[in-house]
Write an enzyme that holds these catalytic residues in place. Structure first.
Site, PDB file in Angstrom:
ATOM      1  N   ASN A  10       0.856  -1.126   0.141  1.00 49.32           N
ATOM      2  CA  ASN A  10       0.160  -0.046   0.072  1.00 49.32           C
ATOM      3  C   ASN A  10       0.887   1.061  -0.176  1.00 49.32           C
ATOM      4  O   ASN A  10       1.455   1.686   0.983  1.00 49.32           O
ATOM      5  CB  ASN A  10      -0.791   0.035   1.105  1.00 49.32           C
ATOM      6  CG  ASN A  10      -2.018   1.206   1.236  1.00 49.32           C
ATOM      7  OD1 ASN A  10      -1.550   2.184   0.755  1.00 49.32           O
ATOM      8  ND2 ASN A  10      -3.116   0.881   1.981  1.00 49.32           N
ATOM      9  N   LYS A  13       0.161   4.027   2.662  1.00 47.01           N
ATOM     10  CA  LYS A  13       0.699   3.840   3.858  1.00 47.01           C
ATOM     11  C   LYS A  13       2.049   3.862   4.013  1.00 47.01           C
ATOM     12  O   LYS A  13       2.637   4.465   5.017  1.00 47.01           O
ATOM     13  CB  LYS A  13       0.520   2.435   4.122  1.00 47.01           C
ATOM     14  CG  LYS A  13      -0.803   1.842   4.845  1.00 47.01           C
ATOM     15  CD  LYS A  13      -0.605   0.407   5.393  1.00 47.01           C
ATOM     16  CE  LYS A  13      -1.833  -0.265   5.679  1.00 47.01           C
ATOM     17  NZ  LYS A  13      -1.831  -1.423   6.216  1.00 47.01           N
ATOM     18  N   ASP A  69      -0.368  -6.434  12.354  1.00 41.64           N
ATOM     19  CA  ASP A  69      -1.732  -7.100  12.257  1.00 41.64           C
ATOM     20  C   ASP A  69      -2.544  -6.305  13.116  1.00 41.64           C
ATOM     21  O   ASP A  69      -2.193  -5.882  14.240  1.00 41.64           O
ATOM     22  CB  ASP A  69      -1.377  -8.333  12.697  1.00 41.64           C
ATOM     23  CG  ASP A  69      -2.633  -9.413  12.111  1.00 41.64           C
ATOM     24  OD1 ASP A  69      -3.423  -9.077  11.178  1.00 41.64           O
ATOM     25  OD2 ASP A  69      -2.949 -10.485  12.644  1.00 41.64           O
ATOM     26  N   HIS A 177      -5.946   3.043  15.765  1.00 40.17           N
ATOM     27  CA  HIS A 177      -5.065   2.099  16.485  1.00 40.17           C
ATOM     28  C   HIS A 177      -3.754   2.018  15.510  1.00 40.17           C
ATOM     29  O   HIS A 177      -2.773   2.074  16.389  1.00 40.17           O
ATOM     30  CB  HIS A 177      -5.856   0.698  16.593  1.00 40.17           C
ATOM     31  CG  HIS A 177      -6.437   0.346  15.154  1.00 40.17           C
ATOM     32  ND1 HIS A 177      -7.664   1.131  14.446  1.00 40.17           N
ATOM     33  CD2 HIS A 177      -6.491  -0.673  14.406  1.00 40.17           C
ATOM     34  CE1 HIS A 177      -7.867   0.400  13.426  1.00 40.17           C
ATOM     35  NE2 HIS A 177      -7.194  -0.524  13.210  1.00 40.17           N
TER      36      HIS A 177
END
EC number: 3.6.1.66
Length: 190
Positions: A10, A13, A69, A177
């Protein structure tokens, strides 16, 4: 400048994290190191999956790296779907099916509290360090918003009236998060 692989393809990101990291590290994507295979994720926890992906890259590509994750943990469901968030309703990994099953399993339960949690594993010179980011919130019954993905349309973060799916990518990115885990990673690297 030290090279560091982010276990993602990505580009958005990577760009986001690169901007915060500055000039000390050059971030590489999976494709830039020649990794086209699916990274293993067979652990029963976010920590285990994040570690497994980072160790795979370090072992097979001899590159300093980090992997993440994430999962949604719903209190009334004992932490489900957790590590199985992406495939909660099956291997087809359908966001709509996952949301539908989650809402069905929550039917009649008063406690709607939940949290999104990300675990990042960094391997630098063979040394392993993990970072955790959490945002607490509430699960609502109806889908709201068109941004984001996954459970975003039914998750309202604490202190907000909007779901993640009603927020812009930038708004969500500041409080998510993943952002909180990445902040810890960046502080460590600096």
């Amino acid at each position: 400048m030290k090279k560091l692989c982010f276990a993602t393809n990505n580009a958005h990101k990577v760009e986001e994290v690169q901007a915060i990291l500055g000039q000390n590290f050059e971030l590489l994507t999976l494709s830039q190191i020649g990794c086209s295979e699916e990274l293993p994720e067979t652990g029963n926890t976010l920590e285990a999956n994040s570690l497994q992906k980072a160790q795979y890259l370090y072992k097979h590509y001899q590159v300093d790296c980090f992997a993440d994750d994430s999962g949604l943990e719903v209190t009334a469901l004992g932490g489900e779907p957790g590590v199985f968030s992406a495939r909660y309703a099956g291997e087809q990994r359908s966001h709509a099916d996952n949301i539908s099953l989650l809402l069905k399993n929550l039917a009649g339960k008063e406690d709607r509290s939940a949290q999104f949690r990300t675990v990042i594993t960094l391997i630098l010179g063979g040394e392993v360090t993990q970072f955790e980011g959490i945002i607490k919130g509430t699960i609502i019954d109806e889908l709201k918003g068109n941004e984001g993905f996954g459970y975003d349309p039914i998750f309202v973060p604490e202190g907000f009236d909007l779901t993640f799916a009603e927020m812009s990518i930038d708004e969500k990115g500041k409080i998510s998060h993943r952002a909180r885990a990445v902040e810890k990673l960046i502080t460590f690297l600096k």
